[in-house]
Design an enzyme around this catalytic site. Structure first.
Site, PDB file in Angstrom:
ATOM      1  N   CYS A 196      73.753 -36.191 -23.571  1.00  0.00           N
ATOM      2  CA  CYS A 196      74.810 -36.822 -24.377  1.00  0.00           C
ATOM      3  C   CYS A 196      75.354 -35.862 -25.406  1.00  0.00           C
ATOM      4  CB  CYS A 196      74.353 -38.127 -25.020  1.00  0.00           C
ATOM      5  SG  CYS A 196      73.628 -37.964 -26.656  1.00  0.00           S
TER       6      CYS A 196
ATOM      7  N   CYS B  67      76.531 -39.462 -32.842  1.00  0.00           N
ATOM      8  CA  CYS B  67      77.171 -40.754 -33.028  1.00  0.00           C
ATOM      9  C   CYS B  67      76.592 -41.489 -34.233  1.00  0.00           C
ATOM     10  CB  CYS B  67      76.981 -41.575 -31.772  1.00  0.00           C
ATOM     11  SG  CYS B  67      75.256 -41.852 -31.390  1.00  0.00           S
TER      12      CYS B  67
ATOM     13  N   CYS C 129      69.268 -41.917 -29.004  1.00  0.00           N
ATOM     14  CA  CYS C 129      69.700 -41.182 -30.198  1.00  0.00           C
ATOM     15  C   CYS C 129      68.603 -41.206 -31.261  1.00  0.00           C
ATOM     16  CB  CYS C 129      70.982 -41.769 -30.764  1.00  0.00           C
ATOM     17  SG  CYS C 129      72.282 -41.944 -29.533  1.00  0.00           S
TER      18      CYS C 129
END
Ligand SMILES: Cc1ncc(COP(=O)(O)O)c(C=O)c1O
Ligand SMILES: [Zn+2]
Lengths: 127, 409
Positions: free
Chosen positions: A35, A60, A104
Site C-alpha cells: 500500500c 493515510c 496500517c
C-alpha cells in the site's frame, strides 16, 4: 457514519509527538511494500525507559492516527512494557479501525520494534 | 465539527465545495421534480393495457425519444438499464456472444477502463476469450493506429472509453471508430463521463454501442442506458418479462428514466456555456496547483473533460489529503491505495506510468457547473496548505529534500 472513530480523527487531526529527535538512540523505519505507507519512529531511551518519542508518517488517516496513538502509549514507559505493544492494542485504543485499515496499524507496532532493535544494535544492550 | 456538510434536503448547511462530480452529481431541480411527479401521477406499469399503464408507457417512450435525440440515435436503439455498469456489461457480453458464434474470441480494450469493463473482460478471459489492452501512454490518450495494429482476424469487439473517469482525458473516438469500421469490428464506448458534458453523437462519432449513466449528469442513481446500433443483437443479462423489447427484463424504473431524460436534455441545452465556464475554472486550478513544487498534472492538459483536474503530489498520501480537505469543506477524491480499500493505487494512474509512490499522492477534483472563481482560489489555497502540512512530517519528503532519494516529479 464516518469512516473513522472520533478518536482516530482526533489523533489524525492533532497528531501527538510529530517530528524528529536529533539525538535519538533508536530509530526504526518500516513500510508496507504494497500500500506504500511508511512510518519512522525516533526513540530517546534512558535507563531502560522511553524518555521521548517522535514519529514521521507518510500514509493515510489510519496510519497517521496509529503512529500518534502508539507514541502516546509508549512515552515514559519501561522497555519491558514497550516491547509488548501490539497493533491490536493500538487499534483498540483508537476505538477500532475499519478491517481493511488494520494493516496500517501494524506499521506502528513494526516501527517501534524496529527502533528497539536499532537501539540494541547501537548500545549492545539486551532488552 | 468540520466546516462543511449537507443537510438532509441536500442543501449545504454551511459552505461546502463539492468537487467530486465524477463520482456522482447532485440531481437537478427539474430532474427531481419530474421524478416526484412521476411517482405521484404516472406510477402505473407500462406493460399494463389500461389507460393508467399506457400513460406510464408514454412517459417511458417520450424519455427514450428525448435521450435518443440527445445523442443522435433513433429511439429503437436505446435500452434502459440500471446504470453505466450494467450497460457496459451488456454491451461487452453481447459482442462476445456474437463473436463466439463466429469463432472470434479476441477483444481489444485499454488498461484504464472502468472496472465495469475490465472485470467483465476478466470474466470473459476465464471463458476463453483473449484480450489485448492497448497503451494509453503518459498523456492518457489512446493512439488510433495502435488500436488498428491490435485488431486481428478474430477480433469481435473494440471497447475504449470516451472520457476517463479519473484523469478526464477525452479519447480520439472518431479516429478509433474509423479504424474499427474499416476492419469491420464492433466498437463500444463507455461514455459515462462524457454524455451530458461534451458533445456526443453516435452517428458522427461512428460508435456501435455506447453506455451512459444518469447520475453523472444530474440525473438519479441506478438508471442508465445502452445505445446499440440497429442490427446489433443484444444478449440479455437479466431474463424475465418482455420489457425493453425483450432485451432487459424487469418493470421499468419510469420515474428514474423520465428524470434521466429531463436531466440529459438540460445538460445538453446548457453544455456550451457550462463547458466554457468549467474549462476556465479548470485551467485556473491547474495553473494554481502547478505552483506546488514536485507536483504533476495527470492526463493531457487540453484534451480532457472541462471539469476534471487530477494531480500527483510527491511525498504525501492521498487519503490524508482528502480527510483534511474534507475538514476544510472540500469534497474530492484520490487514487491512492489507502482510499481504494485494496492495497493497490489506481489502475488508471499506473496505466499512465505513475509509479506506486507517486500514485499514492493523487488528487482528483471534478468540478460542477456551480463552481465559482472564488471557490477555485479557495481550493488552491487549501490544497497548498494541506500538501505542505503533510510533507512537513513525511519521512519520504524528508529523504527527498535531504537528497537521499531522487525526486520523481
Ligand atoms: C467511466 C465509468 N463507467 C462506468 C461507471 C459505472 O456507472 P454506474 O455507477 O451507473 O454503474 C462509472 C461510474 O462510476 C464510470 O465513471
Ligand atoms: Zn494506509
Amino acid at each position: 457514519m464516518a469512516l473513522y472513530s472520533e478518536k482516530v480523527m482526533d489523533h489524525f487531526r492533532n497528531p501527538r509527538n510529530v517530528g524528529v529527535i536529533e539525538d535519538a538512540n533508536g530509530i526504526g523505519e518500516v513500510g508496507n511494500a504494497k500500500c506504500g505507507d511508511i512510518m519512522k519512529m525516533y526513540l530517546k531511551i534512558e535507563d531502560d525507559v522511553v524518555q521521548d518519542v517522535k514519529f514521521e508518517t507518510f500514509g493515510c488517516g489510519s496510519a497517521i492516527a496509529s503512529s500518534s496513538m502508539a507514541t502516546e502509549m509508549i512515552k515514559g514507559k519501561p522497555l519491558s512494557e514497550v516491547k509488548q505493544l501490539t497493533n491490536k492494542a493500538v487499534a483498540e485504543a483508537l476505538d477500532g479501525l475499519p478491517d481493511y485499515k488494520m494493516h496500517c496499524s501494524v506499521l506502528a507496532e513494526e516501527a517501534i520494534h524496529s527502533a528497539l532493535e536499532d537501539y540494541q544494535k547501537r548500545t549492545g544492550r539486551k532488552i | 465539527m468540520p466546516p462543511g456538510g449537507f443537510t438532509a434536503s441536500g442543501k449545504e448547511s454551511y459552505a461546502v465545495i463539492y468537487a467530486d462530480n465524477a463520482a456522482t452529481t447532485r440531481m437537478s431541480e427539474a430532474a427531481m421534480d419530474t421524478m416526484v411527479a412521476m411517482m405521484k401521477e404516472s406510477w402505473g406499469n407500462p406493460s399494463s393495457l389500461y389507460a393508467h399503464g399506457q400513460e406510464a408507457k408514454e412517459v417511458l417512450e417520450k424519455a427514450r425519444k428525448d435521450i435518443a435525440e440527445a445523442i443522435g440515435a433513433s429511439p429503437r436503439e436505446i435500452i434502459f438499464t440500471s446504470g453505466g455498469s450494467e450497460a457496459d456489461n451488456q454491451a461487452i457480453r453481447s459482442a462476445a456472444a456474437l463473436g463466439r458464434k463466429q469463432g472470434k474470441m479476441h477483444i481489444v480494450s485499454t488498461a484504464f477502463e472502468h472496472h465495469a469493463v475490465l472485470h467483465t473482460l476478466d470474466a470473459l478471459r476465464e471463458e476463453g476469450f483473449e484480450v489485448t489492452l492497448v497503451d494509453v501512454h503518459e498523456n492518457g490518450l489512446v493512439v488510433p493506429e495502435e488500436v488498428g495494429e491490435a485488431i486481428r482476424e478474430d477480433t469481435c469487439l473494440v471497447t475504449v472509453m470516451y472520457a476517463n473517469n479519473e484523469i478526464g482525458t477525452v479519447q480520439p473516438i472518431r479516429e478509433i471508430s474509423a479504424v474499427c469500421r474499416k476492419r469491420n469490428v464492433i466498437f463500444h464506448t463507455d461514455a459515462v463521463q462524457a454524455v451530458g458534458h461534451i458533445p456526443v453523437n453516435v452517428e458522427e462519432d461512428g460508435v456501435d454501442m455506447l453506455s451512459a449513466s444518469a447520475h453523472k449528469f444530474h440525473g438519479p442513481k441506478g438508471v442508465g442506458f445502452l445505445y446499440a446500433r440497429k442490427g446489433i443483437r443484444l444478449k440479455n443479462l437479466i431474463e424475465g418479462g418482455a420489457q425493453e423489447r425483450g432485451k432487459r427484463a424487469g418493470t421499468e424504473n419510469v420515474p428514474g428514466i423520465a428524470a434521466m431524460a429531463v436531466a440529459l436534455k438540460e445538460a445538453c441545452a446548457n453544455m456550451e456555456g457550462n463547458a466554457a465556464h468549467l474549462t476556465k475554472i479548470r485551467d485556473r486550478l491547474i495553473a494554481g496547483l502547478r505552483e506546488i513544487p514536485h507536483a504533476a498534472l495527470n492526463g493531457d492538459e487540453t484534451r480532457r473533460l472541462p471539469g476534471n483536474v487530477n494531480f500527483c503530489f510527491e511525498g504525501i498520501e492521498g487519503e490524508s489529503l482528502l480527510l483534511l480537505l474534507d475538514d476544510r469543506g472540500i469534497c474530492a477524491s484520490s487514487g491512492s491505495a489507502c482510499t481504494s480499500g485494496s492495497l493497490d493505487p489506481s489502475h488508471v494512474l499506473l496505466a499512465i506510468g505513475r509509479v506506486h509512490d507517486v500514485a499514492h499522492g493523487s488528487l482528483r477534483l471534478s468540478i460542477g457547473e456551480d463552481i465559482t472563481g472564488e471557490d477555485a482560489e479557495n481550493i488552491i489555497r487549501n490544497v497548498k496548505e494541506v500538501v505542505s502540512y503533510l510533507r512537513g512530517f513525511s519521512p519520504i519528503w524528508r529523504d527527498l529534500t535531504a537528497g537521499k532519494k531522487a525526486f520523481i516529479l
